[in-house]
Write an enzyme that holds these catalytic residues in place. Structure first.
Site: not given
Ligand code: RI2
Length: 320
Positions: A19, A124, A193, A203
């Site tokens: 995100a 994740c 997210d 999330n």
């Molecule tokens: P940061 C990701 O989504 C994950 O769900 C993760 O927990 C969230 O974004 C936040 O990530 P995806 O893009 O901003 O993998 O903390 O669907 O890096």
């Protein structure tokens, strides 16, 4: 335009993901795109910027950081194209810098909640959650991490690589093993997210069952989330759309075609109610989820009057 379309495609296909990273990427992309526009006509320029903003917002529906970043840049002002470009440049750079600082600050604040000897479970791949874990390790705390694979996209593999690079002892576990291992866990740290006004966290799929297991086992759950992941629209009662991704992420099209009665459901995210969250760690402080409304209203600067009186033109275009 080609670069803009490429970036949109990379976000959609998750080549660019996470995100926070998505938010920083769209801010930078809007700036690059504005620089590439040759017109001297401000209304033509504004129209093209709006189309670019809409295209980027349409790539993925769940992470609130994406529209929040776009709206931050799109609040640019300028009577001329030059003025508009200069303001876009400043807004995009400020957003990116603030975002990077926020992730670092979250690490500093959140690491205080990690004790020497703790076993941390994460899910994740969240840069904000890893910032906390890495800071605790840098502070000399002897920690271990249990990281889930995070099917179907296996973002857990990114997490174990990043933790390994930091020199942190990490075990990779399958998603279905979270309850099995919960007795070994001291604290759960995950990203977000989106965070809604009532303190619910959206999330990666599987987050809510992990939080439920932690709750059952009386283990603390910390969510690491920059304030631009909080959703002003949720104050209006709007629900966050949960992205449903392709069946081919779960099973090959060829195998699926062989079945007559089988379909695949592949939601990318789920909603964790605030009851299962102890703390949301933001760059402006570690808050109980019940305080999410305050973050939206006071930190992001919304009033209910703003939102009620003129949703589109006022509140959401001035703030996130
Ligand atoms: P940061 C990701 O989504 C994950 O769900 C993760 O927990 C969230 O974004 C936040 O990530 P995806 O893009 O901003 O993998 O903390 O669907 O890096």
């Amino acid at each position: 335009m080609k670069q803009l379309l490429d970036t949109a495609q990379k976000i959609k296909s998750m080549e660019i993901r996470g995100a926070g990273k998505i938010a920083r990427t769209v801010a930078a992309q809007l700036h690059n795109y504005s620089e590439s526009l040759n017109t001297g006509d401000i209304s033509q320029f504004n129209d093209k910027m709006k189309i670019a903003a809409e295209l980027l917002i349409s790539t993925r529906p769940t992470a609130v950081s994406l529209p929040n970043a776009v709206h931050t840049v799109m609040r640019y002002v300028g009577e001329t194209v030059e003025e508009a470009k200069a303001d876009i440049n400043k807004r995009a750079n400020d957003f990116i810098e603030d975002s990077e600082n926020a992730v670092r600050k979250i690490g500093e604040i959140g690491a205080k909640r990690v004790r020497d000897g703790d076993t941390i479970m994460t899910h994740c791949n969240s840069s904000a959650a890893i910032s906390i874990i890495a800071k605790a390790h840098k502070d000399g705390k002897n920690i271990k991490v249990l990281a889930t694979e995070s099917r179907p996209r296996w973002q857990g593999h990114l997490t174990i690589k990043q933790l390994d690079d930091e020199g942190i002892k990490t075990s990779l576990i399958v998603d279905s093993a979270v309850r099995y291992f919960m007795k070994e866990v001291d604290i759960v740290i995950m990203g977000a997210d989106a965070v809604t006004a009532n303190g619910s966290v959206i999330n990666k799929i599987g987050t809510s069952q992990l939080a439920l297991c932690a709750h059952e086992a009386r283990k603390n759950v910390i969510i690491a989330a920059e304030t631009y992941k909080f959703s002003p629209r949720s104050l209006l009662g709007d629900l966050i759309e949960i992205e449903e991704r392709s069946s081919s992420e779960v099973i090959s099209d060829e195998i699926l075609k062989g079945y007559g009665h089988v379909s695949v459901k592949n939601p990318a995210f789920d909603v964790t109610p605030r009851e299962y969250i102890d703390l949301i760690c933001t760059e402006v402080g570690a808050i109980p989820p019940e305080m999410s409304y305050i973050i939206i209203k006071e930190h992001l600067g919304y009033s209910l009057e703003d939102i009620n009186s003129n949703v589109k033109s006022k509140a959401f275009n001035q703030k996130y």
